[in-house]
Design an enzyme around this catalytic site. Structure first.
Site, short mmCIF file in Angstrom:
data_model
loop_
_atom_site.label_atom_id
_atom_site.label_comp_id
_atom_site.label_asym_id
_atom_site.label_seq_id
_atom_site.Cartn_x
_atom_site.Cartn_y
_atom_site.Cartn_z
CG HIS A 1 8.68 15.89 -34.06
ND1 HIS A 1 7.61 16.23 -33.26
CD2 HIS A 1 8.47 14.60 -34.40
CE1 HIS A 1 6.81 15.20 -33.12
NE2 HIS A 1 7.31 14.19 -33.81
CD GLU B 1 8.50 12.61 -38.12
OE1 GLU B 1 7.52 11.89 -37.92
OE2 GLU B 1 9.41 12.79 -37.27
CG HIS B 2 3.95 15.44 -37.11
ND1 HIS B 2 2.84 15.02 -36.39
CD2 HIS B 2 5.03 14.91 -36.46
CE1 HIS B 2 3.22 14.27 -35.37
NE2 HIS B 2 4.54 14.20 -35.38
#
Length: 444
Positions: free
Chosen positions: A61, A64-65
């Site tokens: 995650h 992803e950022h």
């Protein structure tokens, strides 16, 4: 090149869906739909939180950022600005099974977003300072969505209790301690490991010509090099030996109860196995419409709970749970709610379901599928999630057709076989009083 044509179930519309495989391993799936001059462009990486390991949870995650933090060509923040300037929308999301990025734009802008995605697939470039800022954003996201959300805390603890070895026991956003100790190099290593054309699927749906899209994808993604991917260990979940229970104490307005049973999922190459379909229909029997059994019995008649929800996903990379979650009515106990749930489940296991009841649910499922395909974005989502779970987009209609053949006796059989105590994990949220801020004033 592999090509096929998919007919929409329940409609007269023919939709061309074509599949291509580039020499570097990138898969491209194009769904032509010419009803509106728009296109949804999605790129799916088969790398999610289930590919993480202890001490590095949340890195999928976080990466992803970081994918929005620039390349040598596109500076930090410019990716989103460029898509907005095209009149488009974009975002990204991470799950246990995958990470996906999308843009929805006017059809003439497709090449521009493909070029942007190909650039950051191979040339992501962020410094430590940018990472340190973004990891604070992710930690704040965890505080807001999990640590300050009693339902999320209960779900997190339930998953960690239900699973012993499966990485599904870790939250997608990661444990806070792992986030606090994560380094920029951890994110870079994740990127180098998993972000490659041979671990990606591009899905394009909308007002496009498949051959033209293929030439564009070949132009932008074709020059990118494949590389060996990390070995994926099976991490098979051991057989559960008895009921598990977990209690979570957190500030909340009401008591919550979740009951989760380990059940089978649909396996690629085994589309004829009736049990996953029967479990899907069982979920709808219990909570598929306003007057479904649990809502009718527990909420309207017995008034033991204020709300009820059933969840089961028969298509996933990891193991499956069949869950029943309720929020207790004021003055009711966990024992009362649990007894009411088990009574309703026993009724199905002992007496089965009506043929008319099942037919009504099957019509709802078919209607929902057709409505979902009314959306350009929904079509791309359906294809992508199916592919990431190890199936083919060609399986989508056969799965729907197989669902229609399931009998009341098969639904009864899975209820009797799988919703038993030895497969059960119970999670209870014990509501605690909320702290009053010292800055708050009472009265005048």
């Amino acid at each position: 090149m592999l090509c096929s044509q998919l007919a929409w179930a329940g409609t007269d519309t023919k939709v061309d869906t074509q599949e291509y495989l580039l020499p570097n391993g990138l898969k491209l799936i194009v769904r032509e739909d010419h009803r509106a001059p728009t296109v949804a462009s999605m790129i799916w990486y088969r790398a999610g939180s289930m590919d993480e390991f202890n001490g590095r949870t949340g890195v999928a995650h976080v990466l992803e950022h970081m994918m929005f933090k620039g390349t040598d060509k596109v500076k930090t923040g410019e990716f989103s600005k460029q898509v907005a300037a095209m009149g488009g929308r974009e975002n990204a999301f991470t799950s246990r099974d995958y990470t996906a990025f999308f843009q929805q734009v006017e059809r003439s802008k497709l090449n521009a977003v493909l070029e942007l995605e190909a650039d950051r697939m191979a040339h992501l470039n962020f410094d430590d300072a940018e990472f340190l800022k973004e990891i604070q954003v992710v930690m704040e996201e965890r505080r807001l969505r999990t640590e300050d959300n009693p339902s999320s805390l209960l779900h997190e603890s339930l998953m960690a209790s239900a699973f012993m070895s499966s990485p599904y026991r870790h939250p997608v956003i990661g444990w806070m301690n792992d986030l606090e100790n994560m380094k920029a190099e951890d994110a870079r290593n994740w990127y180098r490991s998993w972000y490659a054309p041979n671990n990606a699927t591009v899905v394009i749906s909308g007002d496009v010509q498949a051959e033209e899209v293929f030439r564009s994808v070949e132009k932008y993604f074709g020059p990118l090099s494949a590389h060996a991917l990390p070995e994926r260990k099976p991490q098979i979940e051991p057989t559960q030996k008895g009921m598990k229970q977990v209690l979570v104490k957190a500030p909340a307005d009401s008591t919550q109860l979740t009951m989760a049973w380990k059940v089978p999922k649909l396996e690629a190459g085994q589309l004829e196995d009736y049990e996953p379909y029967a479990l899907e229909l069982l979920g709808a029997v219990l909570d598929g419409y306003d007057n479904a059994r649990l809502n009718r019995n527990l909420v309207k008649q017995e008034r033991v709970v204020d709300s009820v929800g059933v969840d089961y996903d028969m298509i996933s990379r990891g193991p499956a749970l069949f869950t029943v979650s309720v929020s207790l009515a004021k003055g009711k106990t966990v024992a009362q709610a649990q007894a009411s749930i088990q009574k309703a489940l026993k009724e199905v296991a002992d007496q089965g379901v009506l043929d008319s009841e099942l037919k009504r649910i099957k019509v709802r499922i078919l209607s929902g599928q057709i409505y979902k395909r009314d959306s350009i974005f929904g079509q791309a989502m359906e294809i992508g999630t199916t592919e990431m779970s190890g199936f083919s987009w060609r399986d989508i209609d056969p799965i729907l057709e197989r669902m229609q053949t399931i009998t009341p006796e098969q639904v009864q059989a899975v209820a009797k076989k799988y919703l038993v105590d030895d497969r059960l994990t119970i999670g209870v949220l014990d509501p605690q009083a909320r702290k009053t801020s010292t800055s708050e004033k009472v009265g005048k």
